[in-house]
Design a protein around this motif. Structure first.
Motif, short mmCIF file in Angstrom:
data_model
loop_
_atom_site.label_atom_id
_atom_site.label_comp_id
_atom_site.label_asym_id
_atom_site.label_seq_id
_atom_site.Cartn_x
_atom_site.Cartn_y
_atom_site.Cartn_z
N UNK A 158 -1.88 130.47 -3.12
CA UNK A 158 -3.21 129.92 -2.88
C UNK A 158 -4.20 130.43 -3.93
N UNK A 159 -3.74 130.38 -5.18
CA UNK A 159 -4.51 130.83 -6.34
C UNK A 159 -5.01 129.60 -7.09
N UNK A 160 -6.19 129.11 -6.69
CA UNK A 160 -6.73 127.89 -7.30
C UNK A 160 -6.95 128.07 -8.80
N UNK A 161 -7.39 129.24 -9.23
CA UNK A 161 -7.60 129.47 -10.66
C UNK A 161 -6.28 129.46 -11.41
N UNK A 162 -5.22 129.99 -10.79
CA UNK A 162 -3.90 129.95 -11.41
C UNK A 162 -3.40 128.53 -11.60
N UNK A 163 -3.65 127.68 -10.61
CA UNK A 163 -3.27 126.27 -10.72
C UNK A 163 -4.11 125.59 -11.80
N UNK A 177 -11.24 120.56 -5.24
CA UNK A 177 -10.26 119.75 -4.50
C UNK A 177 -9.01 120.59 -4.17
N UNK A 178 -8.53 121.33 -5.16
CA UNK A 178 -7.34 122.16 -4.95
C UNK A 178 -7.65 123.30 -3.98
N UNK A 179 -8.77 123.98 -4.16
CA UNK A 179 -9.14 125.08 -3.28
C UNK A 179 -9.31 124.61 -1.84
N UNK A 180 -9.91 123.43 -1.65
CA UNK A 180 -10.07 122.87 -0.30
C UNK A 180 -8.71 122.62 0.34
N UNK A 181 -7.79 122.06 -0.43
CA UNK A 181 -6.45 121.81 0.09
C UNK A 181 -5.73 123.10 0.45
N UNK A 182 -5.88 124.11 -0.37
CA UNK A 182 -5.25 125.40 -0.09
C UNK A 182 -5.83 126.04 1.17
N UNK A 183 -7.14 125.90 1.36
CA UNK A 183 -7.78 126.48 2.54
C UNK A 183 -7.29 125.81 3.83
N UNK A 184 -6.93 124.54 3.75
CA UNK A 184 -6.45 123.80 4.92
C UNK A 184 -4.98 124.03 5.21
#
Length: 112
Positions: free
Chosen positions: A12-17, A44-51
């Motif tokens: 769940x590392x949005x910056x890594x993605x 968008x990616x961070x929101x998906x990871x949080x869910x």
């Protein structure tokens, strides 16, 4: 590249993605407005990871890889998502293609 992207997704590392996306990325998803630009894509990616409460892990298949010129690399492939740790498929493998174009170490992505 896909392995590092998957590791960042599981962590769940949005910056890594986001390390794999170009500043001018445009990403299209069904029934949503496109995410335009790196900041919008990161959100968008961070929101998906949080869910994600299931521990989703993407698995990628490269179908085609070719250089467009000295600065671009295009990858066409597909992916499926699995639930960890059981590794059960939560989506059927898709025949839809994803196209990532790398420019100077970054990637812009579209999916069909």
């Amino acid at each position: 590249m896909e392995d590092a992207y998957a590791v960042a997704t599981v962590a769940k590392d949005a910056d890594g993605v986001m390390a794999y996306y170009a500043e001018d990325v445009v990403s299209y998803s069904k029934e949503k407005e496109p995410a335009k630009g790196k900041a919008a894509m990161r959100q968008y990616i961070a929101d998906g990871m949080a869910k994600d409460s299931l521990g989703i892990q993407p698995a990628f298949t490269v179908l085609e890889l070719f250089g467009n010129d000295d600065e671009h690399l295009t990858e066409i492939g597909s992916w499926v998502n699995r639930i960890l740790p059981e590794q059960k498929w939560i989506t059927e493998p898709t025949s839809a293609s994803s196209k990532r174009t790398a420019t100077s170490g970054s990637v812009s992505a579209t999916s069909a």
